[in-house]
Design an enzyme around this catalytic site. Structure first.
Site, PDB file in Angstrom:
ATOM      1  N   SER A 110     -38.926   2.778   2.116  1.00 23.43           N
ATOM      2  CA  SER A 110     -40.053   2.488   1.241  1.00 23.43           C
ATOM      3  C   SER A 110     -39.861   1.101   0.615  1.00 23.43           C
ATOM      4  CB  SER A 110     -40.209   3.590   0.184  1.00 23.43           C
ATOM      5  OG  SER A 110     -41.436   3.489  -0.506  1.00 23.43           O
ATOM      6  N   GLU A 208     -44.426   2.074   8.672  1.00 24.91           N
ATOM      7  CA  GLU A 208     -44.746   3.324   7.986  1.00 24.91           C
ATOM      8  C   GLU A 208     -45.321   2.973   6.627  1.00 24.91           C
ATOM      9  OE1 GLU A 208     -43.208   5.112   5.173  1.00 24.91           O
ATOM     10  OE2 GLU A 208     -42.200   3.272   4.595  1.00 24.91           O
ATOM     11  N   HIS A 278     -42.192   8.466   4.655  1.00 27.68           N
ATOM     12  CA  HIS A 278     -42.458   9.372   3.531  1.00 27.68           C
ATOM     13  C   HIS A 278     -42.831  10.756   4.058  1.00 27.68           C
ATOM     14  CE1 HIS A 278     -42.872   5.359   1.786  1.00 27.68           C
ATOM     15  NE2 HIS A 278     -42.714   5.902   0.588  1.00 27.68           N
TER      16      HIS A 278
END
Length: 308
Positions: A110, A208, A278
């Site tokens: 992330s 992502e 995630h």
């Protein structure tokens, strides 16, 4: 040339830092039990519980914790507590000479994408895109597969991703080999125009993200396209895009339509459906080591990221 950190052994000490957003103590404590169940000891950064608005403390303190963990000879690896926001604010405060001299496993994803990119491109260190202590390991439903794949830090082993893990769909067919790079789409886009601009030339690009509507994904892919990052990559892997569907499908392109618009004309393999990001399970993969993707066999083979 990329540098591999040494493997972990039972009894090793692992540092935990919060380089981005603030954490909840109870979530970190649950995640620490997962780390300890691997036979590891834990050392917390001095500022791991700090809070400064949406940041886990002041920039200098968050950077100091990460620098200290790399300097500390007792610490054999570093796991981030969570993402959120803030890693990009500390990249100019990191001691890259120490990181070069004392290569260690760094695990996170992330917002940690910014650290992965900066550290790899400035030092050559292979880092790891995978679960974090509070935001993943601290969840009651932390997947067994996510847990099992942490064994790659103890024994050098390739990561072989097949449809046994999740269904994979070829958007563009082909086979490609290159160093695996990338991570969170929002963070990769934010590196453009900076000293740490993502280098995708000759590489496999992993993407992502979470909670981004299709028009924002469109905007970010458009920026990567015009910066040459999509064209320069050898192949593209689409990880998990959690909660990225249009809220009102009648007034929006779908997520899949956006991918088709940007990726089908690249004439290079694009494979979608990886449980990387995630999601749960969240598959750990090394970034910077050589990988091969093949849409015919629907596989991703990533070389081991640590050395004995």
């Amino acid at each position: 040339m990329f540098v591999k950190a040494t493997v972990w052994k039972k009894g090793d000490t692992i540092g935990i830092v919060s380089p981005a957003g603030p954490i909840k103590r109870e979530e970190l404590e649950r995640g620490i039990k997962i780390v300890e169940s691997l036979g590891l000891r834990v050392k917390l950064g001095k500022h791991v519980f700090d809070k400064y608005g949406y940041l886990a403390g002041k920039d200098t303190d968050r950077a100091a914790d990460l620098n200290d963990m790399f300097k500390d000879n007792e610490v054999k690896g570093i796991i981030c507590s969570r993402g959120g926001y803030g890693s990009g604010r500390i990249v100019e405060l990191l001691d890259y000479e120490v990181i070069k001299q004392k290569p260690k496993v760094l695990l996170g994803y992330s917002d940690i994408t910014y650290l992965h990119t900066a550290i790899r491109q400035r030092t050559g260190l292979i880092t790891f895109h995978g679960p974090m202590v509070a935001s993943d390991m601290g969840e009651s439903d932390f997947a067994k597969l996510s847990y099992d794949l942490l064994q790659q830090f103890f024994i050098p082993q390739d990561v072989i991703y097949t449809t046994a893990i999740s269904p994979l769909e070829a958007i563009v067919h082909g086979k490609a080999t290159g160093a695996l790079v990338g991570g969170n789409l929002s963070l990769l886009t934010s590196t453009l125009g900076t000293p740490d601009e993502i280098d995708t030339k000759g590489k496999l690009l992993l993407l992502e993200d979470v909670a981004e509507p299709p028009y924002k994904i469109d905007s970010m892919l458009n920026q990567l396209k015009h910066a040459g990052k999509l064209e320069q990559a050898e192949g593209i892997l689409i990880g998990d895009f959690t909660d990225c569907d249009a809220k009102d499908p009648e007034t929006s392109l779908s997520f899949d339509q956006v991918l088709v618009d940007y990726l089908t004309d690249l004439e290079k393999p694009v494979l979608k459906g990886f449980r990387i990001g995630h999601c749960n399970p969240n598959i750990t993969v090394p970034l910077g080591t050589e990988a091969t993707m093949d849409t015919k066999t629907k596989t991703l083979h990533v070389s081991a990221g640590v050395r004995a």
